[in-house]
Design a protein around this motif. Structure first.
Motif, PDB file in Angstrom:
ATOM      1  N   ASN A 197      19.391  44.671  66.615  1.00 43.12           N
ATOM      2  CA  ASN A 197      17.913  44.491  66.490  1.00 43.12           C
ATOM      3  C   ASN A 197      17.108  45.944  65.131  1.00 43.12           C
ATOM      4  O   ASN A 197      16.452  45.468  65.583  1.00 43.12           O
ATOM      5  CB  ASN A 197      17.569  45.150  67.650  1.00 43.12           C
ATOM      6  N   SER A 198      17.722  46.521  65.314  1.00 44.96           N
ATOM      7  CA  SER A 198      18.102  48.101  65.044  1.00 44.96           C
ATOM      8  C   SER A 198      17.425  47.369  63.114  1.00 44.96           C
ATOM      9  O   SER A 198      17.223  47.630  62.438  1.00 44.96           O
ATOM     10  CB  SER A 198      18.645  49.201  64.718  1.00 44.96           C
ATOM     11  N   MET A 209      24.929  50.473  64.016  1.00 44.73           N
ATOM     12  CA  MET A 209      23.491  50.184  63.840  1.00 44.73           C
ATOM     13  C   MET A 209      23.622  48.516  64.734  1.00 44.73           C
ATOM     14  O   MET A 209      24.173  47.787  64.754  1.00 44.73           O
ATOM     15  CB  MET A 209      22.792  49.997  63.206  1.00 44.73           C
ATOM     16  N   HIS A 210      22.373  48.643  65.741  1.00 45.72           N
ATOM     17  CA  HIS A 210      22.504  47.541  66.722  1.00 45.72           C
ATOM     18  C   HIS A 210      21.842  46.848  65.672  1.00 45.72           C
ATOM     19  O   HIS A 210      20.858  46.427  64.800  1.00 45.72           O
ATOM     20  CB  HIS A 210      20.935  47.330  68.114  1.00 45.72           C
ATOM     21  N   MET A 221      10.121  46.404  66.829  1.00 47.85           N
ATOM     22  CA  MET A 221      10.265  48.213  66.918  1.00 47.85           C
ATOM     23  C   MET A 221       9.474  48.489  67.602  1.00 47.85           C
ATOM     24  O   MET A 221       9.850  49.112  68.121  1.00 47.85           O
ATOM     25  CB  MET A 221      10.042  49.060  65.647  1.00 47.85           C
ATOM     26  N   HIS A 227      15.886  57.143  60.607  1.00 41.53           N
ATOM     27  CA  HIS A 227      15.127  56.577  62.389  1.00 41.53           C
ATOM     28  C   HIS A 227      16.110  56.215  63.416  1.00 41.53           C
ATOM     29  O   HIS A 227      15.894  56.033  64.612  1.00 41.53           O
ATOM     30  CB  HIS A 227      13.696  56.346  62.380  1.00 41.53           C
ATOM     31  N   TYR A 228      16.830  55.077  62.951  1.00 39.26           N
ATOM     32  CA  TYR A 228      18.151  54.371  63.444  1.00 39.26           C
ATOM     33  C   TYR A 228      19.507  55.664  63.396  1.00 39.26           C
ATOM     34  O   TYR A 228      19.862  54.734  63.832  1.00 39.26           O
ATOM     35  CB  TYR A 228      17.702  53.486  63.404  1.00 39.26           C
ATOM     36  N   LYS A 238      10.580  48.364  71.251  1.00 42.04           N
ATOM     37  CA  LYS A 238      11.150  48.796  71.619  1.00 42.04           C
ATOM     38  C   LYS A 238      11.098  50.503  71.958  1.00 42.04           C
ATOM     39  O   LYS A 238      11.433  50.789  73.284  1.00 42.04           O
ATOM     40  CB  LYS A 238      12.287  48.916  70.545  1.00 42.04           C
ATOM     41  N   ARG A 239      10.101  51.049  71.103  1.00 39.18           N
ATOM     42  CA  ARG A 239       9.600  52.075  71.251  1.00 39.18           C
ATOM     43  C   ARG A 239       9.021  52.266  73.153  1.00 39.18           C
ATOM     44  O   ARG A 239       9.723  52.977  73.383  1.00 39.18           O
ATOM     45  CB  ARG A 239       8.648  52.660  70.209  1.00 39.18           C
TER      46      ARG A 239
END
Length: 320
Positions: free
Chosen positions: A71-72, A68-69, A296, A102-103, A299-300
């Motif tokens: 940011n996530s 995972m990044h 978030m 979700h991630y 980003k979306r």
């Protein structure tokens, strides 16, 4: 179950809030705000942000196989902790499951990560409680030192013992399929080198930063308590806050009063500062959670624009 806990949380919060308002008057709250120290407050927020950085690092260690990044991981950390602070469980943990899936994490992976995450949380908080009790109450009395030192050692070892015990749990008879998948996921987590050491390191860093931020927030509101009584009171407050509540209002203050009361400090001295400390931690939680939620959403929106651009028909090329 959630509705029952929500109603119970509202009831406990209302009782605790009534107790707080009946103990501390408006004049005392105004005096608290007038005497606030901006420098101590700033340092408190710096260490409070450090605790969140440690939480992100712990998730990075536990989600190592998911790549995972950061940011996530920040989004998961900020939004999850805000939900846990504002709502009675299991609502806060349900938010974690939604975000983890979700991630890109599976349901069993999210369950295993949350289990280890909370295991280290409570074990290290209990270790800090024992350590602070050892230092506060063990003045020259050997028996008192043993009383607090022995639980501290056992608590520090408990995550490793529990993880080893659970990884061998597949040998237990008649386990349901979800439990076997959960144990498989724990085993997969343990297969990554340094996961447990990383979780322990970031948990120690997290609760060190939280303890220092508590101390600095108390100093910001004019309370000159020593460091270790603050740590002891803070860890008691952490465990009392397991009770269902809404934003911890009243319940966290009751935890501070109980913890400091054991050290001999009366509630009339503790409660005004405790109100200020809990207000600052709530403000910090909302600020970090709001930033994570906004990140978030942005980003979306960027991903949606990218998909719309790729799906758009290309313009015809004209040749002379």
């Amino acid at each position: 179950k959630f509705l029952i806990k929500l109603v119970l949380g509202i009831y406990i919060t209302s009782l605790a809030a009534r107790w707080v308002t009946g103990t501390v008057g408006g004049a005392e709250v105004l005096a608290l705000l007038k005497g606030i120290s901006i420098s101590w407050l700033a340092w408190g927020f710096i260490f409070y942000a450090g605790a969140y950085a440690a939480r992100v690092g712990r998730f990075a260690s536990l989600f190592r196989g998911e790549n995972m990044h950061r940011n996530s991981l920040f989004a998961i950390t900020g939004i999850h902790n805000t939900a846990v602070r504002l709502l009675p469980n299991p609502a806060g943990e349900a938010v974690f499951f939604y975000l983890a899936k979700h991630y890109g994490a599976s349901g069993t992976n999210a369950l295993a990560v949350l289990f280890v995450y909370r295991l280290f949380d409570f074990a290290v908080a209990a270790f800090f409680l024992s350590l602070a009790g050892f230092l506060v109450f063990g003045n020259g009395w050997f028996g008192a030192k043993i009383l607090f030192a022995l639980p501290a050692v056992l608590i520090a070892l408990s995550p490793f013992v529990a993880a080893r015990f659970l990884r061998r749990g597949k040998k237990w008879p008649r386990l349901p399929s979800w439990a076997i998948k959960f144990l498989d996921e724990l085993e997969r987590l343990a297969a990554y080198g340094g996961v447990w050491r990383g979780a322990l390191f970031y948990s120690l860093l997290l609760w060190t930063c939280m303890s220092v931020s508590y101390y600095m927030f108390f100093r910001a509101f004019g309370s000159s308590f020593d460091f270790w009584p603050v740590v002891f009171g803070g860890m008691v407050q952490v465990f009392v806050n397991v009770l269902p509540s809404i934003a911890g209002v009243g319940v966290m203050e009751a935890g501070w009063v109980a913890g400091f009361g054991l050290t001999g400090i009366p509630k009339e001295i503790v409660l005004p500062g405790a109100i200020g400390v809990d207000a600052m931690t709530l403000l910090g939680t909302l600020a970090i959670g709001g930033a994570a939620f906004l990140g978030m959403l942005l980003k979306r929106a960027k991903e949606r624009r990218g998909r719309s651009f790729e799906a758009a028909p290309s313009a015809p090329i004209l040749y002379e």
